[in-house]
Design a protein around this motif. Structure first.
Motif, short mmCIF file in Angstrom:
data_model
loop_
_atom_site.label_atom_id
_atom_site.label_comp_id
_atom_site.label_asym_id
_atom_site.label_seq_id
_atom_site.Cartn_x
_atom_site.Cartn_y
_atom_site.Cartn_z
N LEU A 192 35.90 -10.11 -49.22
CA LEU A 192 37.35 -10.32 -49.09
C LEU A 192 37.68 -11.71 -48.59
N GLY A 193 36.65 -12.42 -48.03
CA GLY A 193 36.93 -13.73 -47.45
C GLY A 193 37.75 -13.62 -46.18
N THR A 194 37.66 -12.48 -45.52
CA THR A 194 38.45 -12.22 -44.30
C THR A 194 37.52 -11.94 -43.12
N TYR A 195 37.90 -12.50 -41.96
CA TYR A 195 37.13 -12.24 -40.73
C TYR A 195 37.76 -11.04 -40.02
N TYR A 196 36.92 -10.12 -39.56
CA TYR A 196 37.41 -8.94 -38.83
C TYR A 196 36.86 -8.93 -37.41
N LEU A 197 37.69 -8.49 -36.49
CA LEU A 197 37.28 -8.39 -35.08
C LEU A 197 36.15 -7.36 -34.98
N SER A 198 34.92 -7.83 -34.83
CA SER A 198 33.75 -6.94 -34.78
C SER A 198 33.15 -6.84 -33.39
N HIS A 199 33.38 -7.87 -32.56
CA HIS A 199 32.79 -7.91 -31.20
C HIS A 199 33.88 -8.28 -30.19
N PRO A 200 34.80 -7.32 -29.89
CA PRO A 200 35.86 -7.62 -28.92
C PRO A 200 35.29 -7.79 -27.52
N ASN A 201 35.87 -8.73 -26.75
CA ASN A 201 35.54 -8.89 -25.33
C ASN A 201 34.02 -8.95 -25.07
N LEU A 202 33.35 -9.91 -25.71
CA LEU A 202 31.91 -10.08 -25.52
C LEU A 202 31.61 -10.42 -24.06
N CYS A 203 30.67 -9.71 -23.47
CA CYS A 203 30.31 -9.97 -22.06
C CYS A 203 28.79 -10.08 -21.93
N PHE A 204 28.35 -11.14 -21.23
CA PHE A 204 26.92 -11.31 -20.97
C PHE A 204 26.46 -10.18 -20.04
N PRO A 205 25.44 -9.41 -20.42
CA PRO A 205 24.84 -8.49 -19.45
C PRO A 205 24.41 -9.30 -18.21
N GLU A 206 24.72 -8.77 -17.03
CA GLU A 206 24.46 -9.54 -15.79
C GLU A 206 22.98 -9.88 -15.66
N LYS A 207 22.14 -8.93 -16.10
CA LYS A 207 20.70 -9.19 -16.11
C LYS A 207 20.21 -9.12 -17.55
N GLY A 208 19.11 -9.76 -17.83
CA GLY A 208 18.54 -9.69 -19.17
C GLY A 208 17.03 -9.81 -19.06
N GLN A 209 16.36 -9.64 -20.19
CA GLN A 209 14.91 -9.72 -20.17
C GLN A 209 14.39 -10.61 -21.30
N ILE A 210 15.25 -11.55 -21.72
CA ILE A 210 14.84 -12.49 -22.77
C ILE A 210 14.97 -13.91 -22.22
N TYR A 211 13.91 -14.70 -22.40
CA TYR A 211 14.05 -16.12 -22.05
C TYR A 211 13.74 -16.94 -23.30
N SER A 212 14.60 -17.96 -23.50
CA SER A 212 14.53 -18.78 -24.72
C SER A 212 14.28 -20.23 -24.34
N PRO A 240 6.86 -8.57 -17.36
CA PRO A 240 7.22 -9.86 -17.99
C PRO A 240 8.42 -9.71 -18.93
N TYR A 241 9.23 -10.76 -19.02
CA TYR A 241 10.33 -10.82 -19.97
C TYR A 241 9.78 -11.11 -21.36
N THR A 242 10.67 -11.02 -22.34
CA THR A 242 10.30 -11.33 -23.73
C THR A 242 10.71 -12.75 -24.05
N SER A 243 9.84 -13.49 -24.73
CA SER A 243 10.18 -14.85 -25.15
C SER A 243 10.73 -14.82 -26.57
N ARG A 244 11.93 -15.32 -26.74
CA ARG A 244 12.54 -15.40 -28.07
C ARG A 244 13.18 -16.78 -28.21
N TYR A 245 12.74 -17.57 -29.18
CA TYR A 245 13.28 -18.93 -29.35
C TYR A 245 13.40 -19.23 -30.84
#
Ligand code: P6P
Length: 340
Positions: A192-212, A240-245
């Motif tokens: 359609l060539g149209t953008y739709y709101l798919s991720h409203p109010n994105l918030c960083f999880p306070e903790k995570g287990q990925i380091y880049s 250990p955290y997961t490495s993703r880069y």
């Protein structure tokens, strides 16, 4: 108030028009023009493998990097779209040595915004079909309206941004942006060539287990970063955290914003002031990260508080889940800051 998904980007902009302080609709039109340019670039990025548009454009950009043809195309598309719609009074781009002054039809320019862009970040990934992105940062000009825009309109601290965002050309194409009232993500429906709101109010999880981080540069990292990486790898507590880069700032930060994580590009012997650009990479990403509840620093100070002195200046960058950034800063704080 529950956010109704499947709203289009256009509807969202209109409904949130009142959030744009002092805006007479210009900022809305500016976001709309970025939306249009993103569609055009997306079309080319998606067919890069089909035509000979990938590969070196044969020129070298101001950073001394080989310009990919898509770099050139993306840069020209955003500049042309913003210029033709006479919405901004000036543009700065990673691909342009100096800023560009946009003259209005009458030789004046009453527009009040300047835009800084990294038109195609991560472009070295293009010919291996890995996601890339466009990053944009928007300020209100500080010099009088109607006068030619000047360097000081661009050399503003990131805490003065009125809006910032990125487009990620990945398995799907998304626009993620903020005008200072939270972060929202819109996914393009290519049919359609149209953008739709798919991720409203994105918030960083306070903790995570990925380091880049590009651990290939480990030996050149400041000791505090080396210590933090060993902390991430240690078998204890939630590690250990997961490495993703991915090697694409937009993609790594986008993934970490959804899953939780930290992205680090420290200063190294090769890049004593870091590799990433303050004005059109780190400031917009830091604005979004903080709007999503995360933190962004250079290891010692908030990215958004750095007073720029040069258009293409670099900075070390640590951004992501607040508790992870604070932990990395605690390791950095054990050592004196190495002056570049
Ligand atoms: P390296 C792309 O060139 C970029 O600016 C970021 O998008 C990315 O995270 C980083 O540089 C990759 O740099 O040195 O790890 O290849």
């Amino acid at each position: 108030m529950p956010v109704q998904k499947n709203k289009t980007l256009g509807e969202f902009i209109i409904e949130n028009q009142s959030e744009f302080q002092y805006s007479s609709g210009e900022l809305s039109r500016l976001i709309n023009s970025i939306r249009l340019a993103a569609k055009v670039v997306n079309h080319e990025v998606n067919k890069a493998g089909l035509v000979d548009i990938i590969g070196q454009a044969g020129e070298v950009n101001v950073q001394g990097e080989d310009q990919q043809k898509l770099d050139v195309f993306a840069n020209e598309t955003f500049i042309k779209t913003l210029t033709n719609r006479e919405i901004v009074c000036g543009i700065a781009s990673e691909e342009e040595e100096d800023f560009i002054t946009i003259q209005g039809r009458n030789g004046q320019n009453e527009n009040k915004y300047v835009v800084l862009i990294d038109p195609l970040d991560g472009s070295s990934n293009i010919d291996v079909n890995v996601s890339v992105g466009t990053i944009f940062s928007i300020y209100r000009r500080v010099t009088p309206a109607g006068t030619p825009v000047s360097l000081e309109d661009f050399l503003q601290a990131g805490n003065r941004q009125v809006a910032a965002g990125y487009i990620i050309y990945g398995t799907s194409t998304m626009i993620v942006y903020s005008t200072g009232h939270g972060v929202n993500g819109f996914t393009l429906n290519p049919a359609l060539g149209t953008y739709y709101l798919s991720h409203p109010n994105l918030c960083f999880p306070e903790k995570g287990q990925i380091y880049s981080v590009n651990e290939g540069n480990y030996v050149h990292f400041p000791q505090g970063i080396k210590d933090y990486i060993k902390y991430c790898q240690k078998e204890e507590e939630d590690r250990p955290y997961t490495s993703r880069y991915i090697g694409s700032l937009v993609s790594d930060v986008h993934r970490n914003m959804i899953k939780g994580g930290i992205y680090i590009y420290p200063n190294t012997a090769r890049d004593p002031r870091g590799k990433l650009r303050l004005l059109y990479e780190c400031n917009p990403m830091a604005f979004l990260i903080e709007q999503a509840g995360g933190k962004a620093s250079d290891g010692y100070r908030r990215i958004l508080d750095i007073e720029p002195t040069e258009l293409h200046q670099r900075t070390p960058f640590i951004g992501g889940s607040a508790s992870m950034v604070e932990k990395a800063e605690s390791f950095m704080g054990l050592y004196p800051e190495s002056t570049p």
